[in-house]
Design a protein around this motif. Sequence first.
Motif: not given
Length: 276
Positions: A29, A31-32, A86, A89, A92-93, A226-227, A229-230, A233
């Motif tokens: 992936q 990740f943003d 973050t 969501g 992502d982090l 970390f969010s 919402t991931l 997680l």
Amino acid sequence: MNMENRCNASSRWVLGALILTVSFHTNSQTFDAVTGDWRPYIFEEAGSVRVDKPGFSIEIVKTIFNKMGHNLSIKTLAFARQIALTESGEADLLIGLYQSDAPQLRYPKEPIALSRNCFFVSPKSTWRYRDLNNLDQATIGTIKGYTYGHAEIDNYLSTHEGANVIPLAGLETQMLQRLFQLLDSKRIDVFPQDINIVEFFSKQQDEPISYLNAGCFSQVFAYVAFSPTLRKLDDLINQFDQEMQELRRSGELQKILNQYFVQDWAQTALYKNREL
């Protein structure tokens, strides 16, 4: 082994390798991530993280995500915006913050930096930090949205905004310059900041900056957050911790830190006694 069995074994090996390759790329992936200027931990330049020298915290996180088979897309924003994105969501982090900055985000067990905040004053100032009580005797400059890793100090600074606490908003790359300008013009008496950041900033200036360390509070770890919402997680956080531990065992972590003249925090009492 006869020729037919050899062919079957070879076919099974190729098929297995193909499945592993497809699986790896399927799980990979981008990740943003969001962050800001926090040198020498994180180097921002022209609205993005520097490529040649991004800071040791960025290098740690990028190396770990690479080993996990993932990519990072990193944006630099004002700190309050980093947290908001973050939490929601949209990011992502977040790379580089104390757990007290955003307790609603999710944190690995492994930190990515060790920080110590102090109060800084002009050379002629007689003010020294003793406890919360003598904070009332000073006009304090802060960065809006920041916390400093200690609940009692963070609470004081947030509840005294508009009284003797002046919070600054804007790009992080400009914050220290503005705080020193306020100090020089006597609009503030003191500001809190990480000692490594202040010393690094001072060394980069063409003209020397005069200041005094008026007292520090205890060290605190900085993390990647970390969010909540991931998806998956817990698995992501556990894998991050495992890769960080392997980075330390292999010596790769110290190689990163050596580029920034930083020592690993694993031998500190704070690390050994941290809650897991």
